[in-house]
Design a protein around this motif. Structure first.
Motif, PDB file in Angstrom:
ATOM      1  N   ALA A  13      51.815  33.610  45.896  1.00  0.00           N
ATOM      2  CA  ALA A  13      50.613  32.858  46.290  1.00  0.00           C
ATOM      3  C   ALA A  13      49.384  33.768  46.267  1.00  0.00           C
ATOM      4  CB  ALA A  13      50.806  32.254  47.676  1.00  0.00           C
ATOM      5  N   THR A  14      49.559  34.987  46.734  1.00  0.00           N
ATOM      6  CA  THR A  14      48.437  35.929  46.710  1.00  0.00           C
ATOM      7  C   THR A  14      48.072  36.314  45.271  1.00  0.00           C
ATOM      8  OG1 THR A  14      49.054  36.788  48.881  1.00  0.00           O
ATOM      9  CG2 THR A  14      47.637  38.177  47.525  1.00  0.00           C
ATOM     10  N   LEU A  15      49.082  36.480  44.435  1.00  0.00           N
ATOM     11  CA  LEU A  15      48.790  36.807  43.027  1.00  0.00           C
ATOM     12  C   LEU A  15      48.068  35.640  42.347  1.00  0.00           C
ATOM     13  CD1 LEU A  15      52.057  38.675  41.939  1.00  0.00           C
ATOM     14  CD2 LEU A  15      49.846  39.662  42.599  1.00  0.00           C
ATOM     15  N   ASP A  17      45.909  33.737  43.874  1.00  0.00           N
ATOM     16  CA  ASP A  17      44.519  33.956  44.302  1.00  0.00           C
ATOM     17  C   ASP A  17      43.881  35.103  43.518  1.00  0.00           C
ATOM     18  OD1 ASP A  17      44.410  31.935  46.191  1.00  0.00           O
ATOM     19  OD2 ASP A  17      44.819  33.244  47.904  1.00  0.00           O
ATOM     20  N   LEU A  18      44.632  36.168  43.325  1.00  0.00           N
ATOM     21  CA  LEU A  18      44.082  37.335  42.626  1.00  0.00           C
ATOM     22  C   LEU A  18      43.809  37.009  41.151  1.00  0.00           C
ATOM     23  CD1 LEU A  18      43.211  40.262  42.967  1.00  0.00           C
ATOM     24  CD2 LEU A  18      45.547  40.963  42.458  1.00  0.00           C
ATOM     25  N   ALA A  19      44.650  36.179  40.569  1.00  0.00           N
ATOM     26  CA  ALA A  19      44.386  35.731  39.194  1.00  0.00           C
ATOM     27  C   ALA A  19      43.079  34.941  39.157  1.00  0.00           C
ATOM     28  CB  ALA A  19      45.545  34.872  38.680  1.00  0.00           C
ATOM     29  N   ARG A  20      42.878  34.106  40.160  1.00  0.00           N
ATOM     30  CA  ARG A  20      41.624  33.351  40.238  1.00  0.00           C
ATOM     31  C   ARG A  20      40.430  34.290  40.388  1.00  0.00           C
ATOM     32  NH1 ARG A  20      42.566  27.653  41.344  1.00  0.00           N
ATOM     33  NH2 ARG A  20      40.456  27.527  42.180  1.00  0.00           N
ATOM     34  N   VAL A  21      40.606  35.370  41.144  1.00  0.00           N
ATOM     35  CA  VAL A  21      39.527  36.366  41.265  1.00  0.00           C
ATOM     36  C   VAL A  21      39.144  36.894  39.885  1.00  0.00           C
ATOM     37  CG1 VAL A  21      38.991  38.707  42.070  1.00  0.00           C
ATOM     38  CG2 VAL A  21      40.023  37.035  43.641  1.00  0.00           C
ATOM     39  N   HIS A  22      40.146  37.220  39.073  1.00  0.00           N
ATOM     40  CA  HIS A  22      39.837  37.692  37.714  1.00  0.00           C
ATOM     41  C   HIS A  22      38.978  36.674  36.969  1.00  0.00           C
ATOM     42  CE1 HIS A  22      43.281  40.424  38.434  1.00  0.00           C
ATOM     43  NE2 HIS A  22      42.837  41.147  37.417  1.00  0.00           N
ATOM     44  N   ARG A  23      39.395  35.420  37.042  1.00  0.00           N
ATOM     45  CA  ARG A  23      38.705  34.385  36.261  1.00  0.00           C
ATOM     46  C   ARG A  23      37.297  34.108  36.809  1.00  0.00           C
ATOM     47  NH1 ARG A  23      43.773  31.778  36.931  1.00  0.00           N
ATOM     48  NH2 ARG A  23      42.881  29.760  37.470  1.00  0.00           N
ATOM     49  N   ILE A  24      37.148  34.184  38.118  1.00  0.00           N
ATOM     50  CA  ILE A  24      35.808  34.021  38.706  1.00  0.00           C
ATOM     51  C   ILE A  24      34.913  35.192  38.290  1.00  0.00           C
ATOM     52  CG2 ILE A  24      34.501  33.949  40.873  1.00  0.00           C
ATOM     53  CD1 ILE A  24      37.049  32.584  42.121  1.00  0.00           C
ATOM     54  N   LEU A  25      35.481  36.392  38.291  1.00  0.00           N
ATOM     55  CA  LEU A  25      34.674  37.558  37.910  1.00  0.00           C
ATOM     56  C   LEU A  25      34.221  37.467  36.450  1.00  0.00           C
ATOM     57  CD1 LEU A  25      36.530  40.422  39.822  1.00  0.00           C
ATOM     58  CD2 LEU A  25      34.246  39.507  40.316  1.00  0.00           C
ATOM     59  N   GLU A  26      35.011  36.849  35.610  1.00  0.00           N
ATOM     60  CA  GLU A  26      34.548  36.643  34.216  1.00  0.00           C
ATOM     61  C   GLU A  26      33.291  35.770  34.226  1.00  0.00           C
ATOM     62  OE1 GLU A  26      36.731  37.321  31.079  1.00  0.00           O
ATOM     63  OE2 GLU A  26      34.729  37.224  30.198  1.00  0.00           O
ATOM     64  N   ILE A  27      33.323  34.695  35.004  1.00  0.00           N
ATOM     65  CA  ILE A  27      32.140  33.829  35.101  1.00  0.00           C
ATOM     66  C   ILE A  27      30.938  34.617  35.602  1.00  0.00           C
ATOM     67  CG2 ILE A  27      31.164  31.834  36.334  1.00  0.00           C
ATOM     68  CD1 ILE A  27      34.002  30.664  36.471  1.00  0.00           C
ATOM     69  N   GLU A  28      31.186  35.534  36.502  1.00  0.00           N
ATOM     70  CA  GLU A  28      30.098  36.281  37.151  1.00  0.00           C
ATOM     71  C   GLU A  28      29.721  37.564  36.416  1.00  0.00           C
ATOM     72  OE1 GLU A  28      28.148  35.153  39.286  1.00  0.00           O
ATOM     73  OE2 GLU A  28      29.244  33.310  39.750  1.00  0.00           O
ATOM     74  N   GLY A  29      30.099  37.678  35.145  1.00  0.00           N
ATOM     75  CA  GLY A  29      29.564  38.754  34.316  1.00  0.00           C
ATOM     76  C   GLY A  29      30.363  40.048  34.298  1.00  0.00           C
ATOM     77  N   HIS A  30      31.620  40.007  34.749  1.00  0.00           N
ATOM     78  CA  HIS A  30      32.429  41.234  34.779  1.00  0.00           C
ATOM     79  C   HIS A  30      33.266  41.442  33.520  1.00  0.00           C
ATOM     80  CE1 HIS A  30      32.109  42.628  39.112  1.00  0.00           C
ATOM     81  NE2 HIS A  30      31.416  41.514  39.114  1.00  0.00           N
TER      82      HIS A  30
END
Lengths: 247, 247, 247, 247
Positions: A13-15, A17-30
């Motif tokens: 479950a945490t992974l 969430d962490l996968a979602r962090v990766h995808r959100i960071l792509e949206i945010e220019g990372h």
């Protein structure tokens, strides 16, 4: 010897969430091709769960992680171990309060890191870093592929939330997955803010240090972190064509 | 006398890749109406395959190439031969290691070329050019429509990967199609990076030359080129509404 | 007394092209709410066809024009006559070679116009203006709502292709509809180019005047204008969800 | 004690407009996660209708408001009262001409506010603020969570349309909902304009004060406000997938 990817339901479950962090960071220019990777300290004490290689941030799903010891041995999962695993491992060793480590080449934060100015709490997002500032690791322009370099970065990071890796990128941390996300986003946003401010040539003052620390406490309490975490998850859902969770 | 477009299956497969390079470069900021063109040294020794005119980078398909001798004669294909064919031909003559040549007016690289600063390996992408730097051709602001100008550009390019054409655009090269793509993209990205850094007014140091060459070797080995090539092809597939290839 | 909108088929076809110019200019950064308007010199000698008010550039269709005399009387069409009709009328009076006039608040060109530097042919797009440069009208920051102001702008425009209206916007011209479009786009693009170049702080040289005029002739002959016109029309078709015309 | 959300039909219609203002402002660069909030002075004298917390600007609908007294008591509605309610309340107390107050962290306006230059009417949008200028509140970098801070901001706002909150964001006002929208948008646009102008390093003159006031009257009369209001509402409808109202 590598075992198949087999996290507990809690870790999975945490992974997710962490996968979602990766995808959100792509949206945010990372994003920078397939570079950039986040990790999670294994709660069962085996090391860390590190995004596997050859994937863009936008492409990471819950199963795209390797269980890697803090000495670099892959215990679980298929695929490429990023060369920079020591960056994660040495920060986990040095910082027991940190459970999540991120590394990316976010454009503005990397530009800011290539210069020699100090990142200052000149806007709300910069206040995230008010207490410790954001140190700059400039011993080398190399990527962090050795244990010695990992130790050096962790040393310069000290107690800070994030560190600029000069001529390369950034590393950022969180006690939980929400803090990791906000730390990464706020470092990029506040870097762009300060670059835009400096580029204008306008004189500017840096807010008082104690006031900025107090501000950090006021604008980033526990409920705000949860609130922003949910906001970015709705943003991701919408961007991926799903109905977002009700607010 | 022109023959119909009739490449061998092997050449056609490469032209399909090269067409994709055009379309990826449009996504990455190289487009300028119907200007910009990439070429492939004919492996059968007849000259080069050069994108035909009147098409935007975004519109190029595998069949949109002309077979042109290095003296400018069109052997195969319908359509307009770009005026700047000598730019390609003279680089192919001067550089046996180069099998692909690109020319575009990518915005930031062209802005950088209009100034008088040196492009430096201040980020990862800039390290692509660490060994030779990126020379600037500033004898003229004209487009490269004559053999003499082509020779002059090839001379100033020397052993470098790319060259800034002052007040006009850029030229870039690759031993294979993947290198051409990365060379073009990294020139644009590193130009934007350095412009943003310079605009901020921050002092900055240029990484050590030997270290930057070593860095180039570390971050751009053969598997990384393949990895990034596949990444950009997935990006193109998604942007054109296709399911990307499995990773 | 106003008559209904009733252009000849020939005029209507041109107004359809001119409506497309409005919509393309919105894509290219010229939009500012419902401000900005283009006009066409009536080929039957009655005055000019001027976009009617209260529409964004993105919303203009072939029927959204008024036939207005060069003294400001509306002869045909429903809707609001833009206050700045004298800007168009006086340019048509002063410049028999001009058949199309445009006015917008394109962001970068307006920023450039608010400063005091000269626009220079530092890239290909700037070469459009190589012969006459781009004068700046800075007698007032007001919009051009009076005949006297229209006369003053036309006087400062002289033989040039376009003029910067300080603290307000731009005016640009064409002998035909294609030139109007390119003139507007190239003024915005070259302004952004020079602003980015100046912002970087890099030293730069301005290409030789005679060479720039020669360059203009080489890169913008009749077939190139047609080629770029078709390109932007394909871009518009795609952006509006239509299949573009075959190339 | 809180009652359920139960505005009169007239108030509800205005709250629907105000919700649309939130969503338009997100499009225009005012969004910062779930921060930013607009309010409407209750026409029945009970206080103000303030957007509730935990929603992004893009997510606000007509029912997402709380009726709050000017002393901070929530009379109607479910959900979180934004901490910065005193910012709204004290402006309503000090300014009887103001019926709408907005607060956001629009990027460029916040960058401009963090510097020490004066916002000048160097373009049309800046002329909105010609008479009073845009004061800067820089006593603190804190958010405005206390009545004392609200009073101080209202004092520094004086008779102006908007105020820069240094190192934090902006506040802006309107006599009606259309003015609120335009005030917020023009503050962000004119900040970006002046930042771009200053960044270029070009010398620039500030238009005459009296002329700028006259210009304000000429370009922003009642019909223009209505015209621009309708334009932004069409823009919102299109962006949310609805057919826009006929023009």
């Amino acid at each position: 010897m590598r075992e198949p990817f087999n996290p507990s339901p809690e870790i999975r479950a945490t992974l997710n969430d962490l996968a979602r962090v990766h995808r959100i960071l792509e949206i945010e220019g990372h994003g920078d091709m397939s570079m950039g990777h986040m990790s999670y300290r294994d709660p069962e004490g085996r090391g860390m769960w590190l995004k596997r290689g050859h994937l863009a941030l936008s492409e990471v799903q819950a199963e795209d992680f390797l269980l890697v010891t803090l000495d670099g041995e892959v215990l679980q999962g298929e695929g490429f171990r990023h060369l920079e695993w020591p960056l994660h491992a040495e920060i986990f060793k040095a910082r027991p309060d940190v459970n999540f480590v991120g590394h990316s080449h976010a454009h503005y934060a990397t530009v800011f890191g290539a210069g020699q100015n100090e990142l200052a709490p000149v806007n709300n997002h910069g206040a995230w870093f008010a207490e410790h500032g954001v140190p700059r690791f400039d011993e080398t322009s190399h990527i962090i592929t050795t244990v010695d370099l990992g130790i050096a970065v962790a040393r310069d990071l000290g107690a800070a939330e994030a560190i600029l890796l000069a001529n390369h990128g950034i590393a950022f941390t969180g006690g939980d997955v929400r803090e990791l996300l906000l730390c990464g986003i706020f470092l990029e946003w506040s870097s762009k803010f300060q670059i835009d401010l400096e580029s204008s040539g306008a004189k500017f003052a840096i807010p008082d240090h104690a006031e900025s620390i107090e501000k950090h406490g006021r604008i980033y309490p526990e409920p705000a972190k949860e609130n922003y975490w949910k906001y970015f998850n709705r943003l991701l859902d919408i961007s991926e064509g799903r109905e977002p969770q009700a607010i």
